[in-house]
Design a protein around this motif. Structure first.
Motif, PDB file in Angstrom:
ATOM      1  N   ASN A  95     -28.777 -25.357  76.717  1.00  0.00           N
ATOM      2  CA  ASN A  95     -30.047 -24.975  77.329  1.00  0.00           C
ATOM      3  C   ASN A  95     -29.904 -23.719  78.171  1.00  0.00           C
ATOM      4  OD1 ASN A  95     -31.517 -27.069  76.244  1.00  0.00           O
ATOM      5  ND2 ASN A  95     -31.235 -28.421  77.993  1.00  0.00           N
ATOM      6  N   GLN A  96     -28.839 -23.654  78.981  1.00  0.00           N
ATOM      7  CA  GLN A  96     -28.649 -22.508  79.858  1.00  0.00           C
ATOM      8  C   GLN A  96     -28.368 -21.236  79.037  1.00  0.00           C
ATOM      9  OE1 GLN A  96     -29.403 -22.865  82.870  1.00  0.00           O
ATOM     10  NE2 GLN A  96     -29.388 -25.071  83.003  1.00  0.00           N
ATOM     11  N   LEU A 103     -31.653 -20.070  77.240  1.00  0.00           N
ATOM     12  CA  LEU A 103     -32.593 -19.379  78.116  1.00  0.00           C
ATOM     13  C   LEU A 103     -32.139 -17.951  78.377  1.00  0.00           C
ATOM     14  CD1 LEU A 103     -35.089 -19.441  79.943  1.00  0.00           C
ATOM     15  CD2 LEU A 103     -33.615 -20.298  81.784  1.00  0.00           C
ATOM     16  N   THR A 148     -44.464 -21.154  82.643  1.00  0.00           N
ATOM     17  CA  THR A 148     -43.963 -22.436  83.163  1.00  0.00           C
ATOM     18  C   THR A 148     -45.076 -23.477  83.249  1.00  0.00           C
ATOM     19  OG1 THR A 148     -44.324 -21.631  85.426  1.00  0.00           O
ATOM     20  CG2 THR A 148     -42.114 -21.379  84.492  1.00  0.00           C
ATOM     21  N   TYR A 194     -40.384 -20.875  78.925  1.00  0.00           N
ATOM     22  CA  TYR A 194     -39.894 -20.206  80.138  1.00  0.00           C
ATOM     23  C   TYR A 194     -39.518 -18.750  79.849  1.00  0.00           C
ATOM     24  CZ  TYR A 194     -39.295 -24.992  81.919  1.00  0.00           C
ATOM     25  OH  TYR A 194     -39.492 -26.288  82.311  1.00  0.00           O
ATOM     26  N   ARG A 232     -37.656 -24.326  77.244  1.00  0.00           N
ATOM     27  CA  ARG A 232     -36.952 -23.063  77.509  1.00  0.00           C
ATOM     28  C   ARG A 232     -37.600 -21.898  76.771  1.00  0.00           C
ATOM     29  NH1 ARG A 232     -34.765 -27.032  80.303  1.00  0.00           N
ATOM     30  NH2 ARG A 232     -33.088 -26.363  81.664  1.00  0.00           N
ATOM     31  N   ALA A 287     -34.429 -21.504  85.640  1.00  0.00           N
ATOM     32  CA  ALA A 287     -35.503 -21.195  84.700  1.00  0.00           C
ATOM     33  C   ALA A 287     -36.538 -20.263  85.306  1.00  0.00           C
ATOM     34  CB  ALA A 287     -36.169 -22.487  84.230  1.00  0.00           C
TER      35      ALA A 287
END
Length: 474
Positions: free
Chosen positions: A272-273, A276, A361, A356, A353, A60
């Motif tokens: 999630n990955q 992002l 953050t 990010y 996310r 992230a």
């Protein structure tokens, strides 16, 4: 998004299955008791580091920085971070190795002296997993930047594979020392598998590059995430402390319930990955909100039916996987409460996310710290009243507060109609718990009911949300 998520899900599924198999074999071979509790206490710190990295902590912070550079600067950035993280991993490993006897006492203070000594010996070996864990988290970044999601998903499988093989081969005769070294071997293996991709792109770790600027840049981005993740792991530590005072075997039960509850999250971790990465490429805030809208729909589609199935199936799963359990109803109740938590936690991960992708953050960190504080208060006040279920209920209160704060701070609640999604999920889960949870039902009828309930919920959510459509731009 669906296609990339599916491939990463399939790769990660094998790893989570191996991790669950590890926990099940450990309980089956050693039993639910003090010996298993001691090894789980030893695994707490290395496993906490691995889970933080697997959840995308470094990714992230580092992926947007990596994507913003040219190919040549990307190689230089990777070299600087390689030596930086290798040094951190070795230093932390040495500190854990030397402080293992005291750390094991701090993690499981309710254990006997003999069990704390056993845990300290295992932790001294498991500490050497940290260099491999740190390097694997770094090497995932160039892989995901090139949409090579499958390699990233193999980390958990490779980490658990040596230990699972050893437990399956030697059974109850396996000792703590060889089992701990098997995890060290797995940590090295999962980082070695990722080396060929950057190597083929011309990266060499011995190239002379400036270290100070890229390292400080990453540290600034990483610090808020570390605070948030540290608070989360602090709560897990507080859970272990509470469980160590609730009787021998309680740590094993809580850990087993968490591992079983995490299995449905495989697709969510993958999503999630991918989310992002896609939001990082989006050039406008409107495009990012459209990606987030799709991600929130998919999150609900994945987590709510999974939670319904787990609630209905919890007693039968405990009966099947832990037939020698002395209190199956207690374990089933804990698993059902944890199933509710995974839904709200999934939404929080998506909202974080989004922040990010905007290089923010700090906002998710502040919201998660507030939720963690409420969770900690619950862990201190509720166990005497609610017993083992207090661990899951406190976690649920914490993630609910985090969700509300995130939606408000990011100003997304009205745009994405989050209140409606949350209200529907609450009604579905409350109705399932009230009408369908039956601790005494452990036969084939329970399995039929659980799969039918999950399938009906999945169908209903799919027809309502229809995530295959192009979402309207908020």
């Amino acid at each position: 998004m669906l296609g990339a998520t599916t491939w990463l899900t399939l790769a990660t599924l094998a790893g989570l299955a191996a991790g669950f198999g590890r926990e099940w074999l450990l309980l089956a071979d050693w039993g639910v008791g003090a010996r298993t509790d001691a090894f789980l206490v030893a695994m707490f710190l290395p496993e906490a580091a691995r889970m933080m990295m697997a959840a995308g902590l470094l990714n992230a912070a580092g992926l947007p920085l990596y994507q913003a550079r040219t190919a040549e600067r990307q190689r230089a950035w990777l070299t600087a971070q390689f030596w930086h993280l290798l040094g951190i991993g070795l230093l932390l490993a040495l500190l854990l190795h030397l402080g293992a006897p005291w750390l094991s006492r701090a993690i499981g203070p309710g254990q006997s002296v003999a069990d704390r000594l056993r845990a300290g010996h295992s932790l001294g070996i498991l500490a050497w997993c940290l260099p491999g864990i740190c390097l694997q988290a770094l090497l995932v970044i160039p892989s995901q930047a090139r949409s090579r999601y499958v390699l990233a998903g193999l980390g958990s499988l490779l980490y658990n594979l040596p230990a699972v093989g050893l437990l399956a081969w030697q059974g109850h005769t396996v000792g703590e020392t060889p089992l701990a070294w098997a995890f060290v071997a797995g940590s090295a293996l999962m980082s070695l598998v990722l080396l060929p991709l950057p190597w083929a792109d011309g990266w060499r770790p011995w190239q002379r590059v400036p270290l100070r600027e890229p390292v400080l840049e990453l540290q600034r981005r990483l610090l808020p995430l570390l605070l948030s993740a540290g608070a989360s792991q602090g709560l897990a530590w507080l859970e272990r402390i509470c469980a160590s005072y609730l009787g021998a075997g309680t740590i094993s039960i809580v850990n087993f319930a968490r591992k079983l509850n995490n299995l449905p999250l495989v697709a969510l971790m993958s999503l999630n990955q991918v989310l992002l990465s896609l939001m990082g490429r989006a050039e406008q805030g409107v495009q990012r909100r459209a990606v987030l809208a799709r991600g929130m729909q998919l999150t609900s589609l994945l987590t709510v039916p999974a939670a319904v199935g787990l609630i209905l199936l919890a007693p039968a799963l405990v009966h099947l996987l832990l037939p020698k359990s002395t209190d199956p109803a207690r374990t089933a109740g804990l698993l059902a409460w944890m199933a509710v938590t995974l839904v709200v936690g999934g939404w929080n991960a998506m909202l974080a996310r989004y922040a990010y992708a905007h290089h923010d953050t700090a906002t998710p960190t502040r919201c998660e710290l507030a939720g963690s504080l409420l969770n900690a208060v619950g862990l201190l006040l509720l166990p005497g009243w609610l017993g083992i279920n207090a661990i899951a209920i406190a976690a649920l209160l914490g993630v609910m507060l985090t969700a509300q704060l995130l939606a408000r701070r990011l100003q997304l609640q009205a745009e994405l109609q989050l209140t409606r999604q949350w209200l529907v999920a609450a009604l579905v889960l409350a109705g399932t718990s009230w009408l369908g949870f039956a601790p005494e039902q452990v036969g084939i009828a329970a399995w039929i009911k659980a799969f039918t309930g999950g399938a009906l919920c999945l169908t209903g959510y799919a027809l309502w949300l229809r995530p295959w459509r192009t979402p309207p731009v908020p």
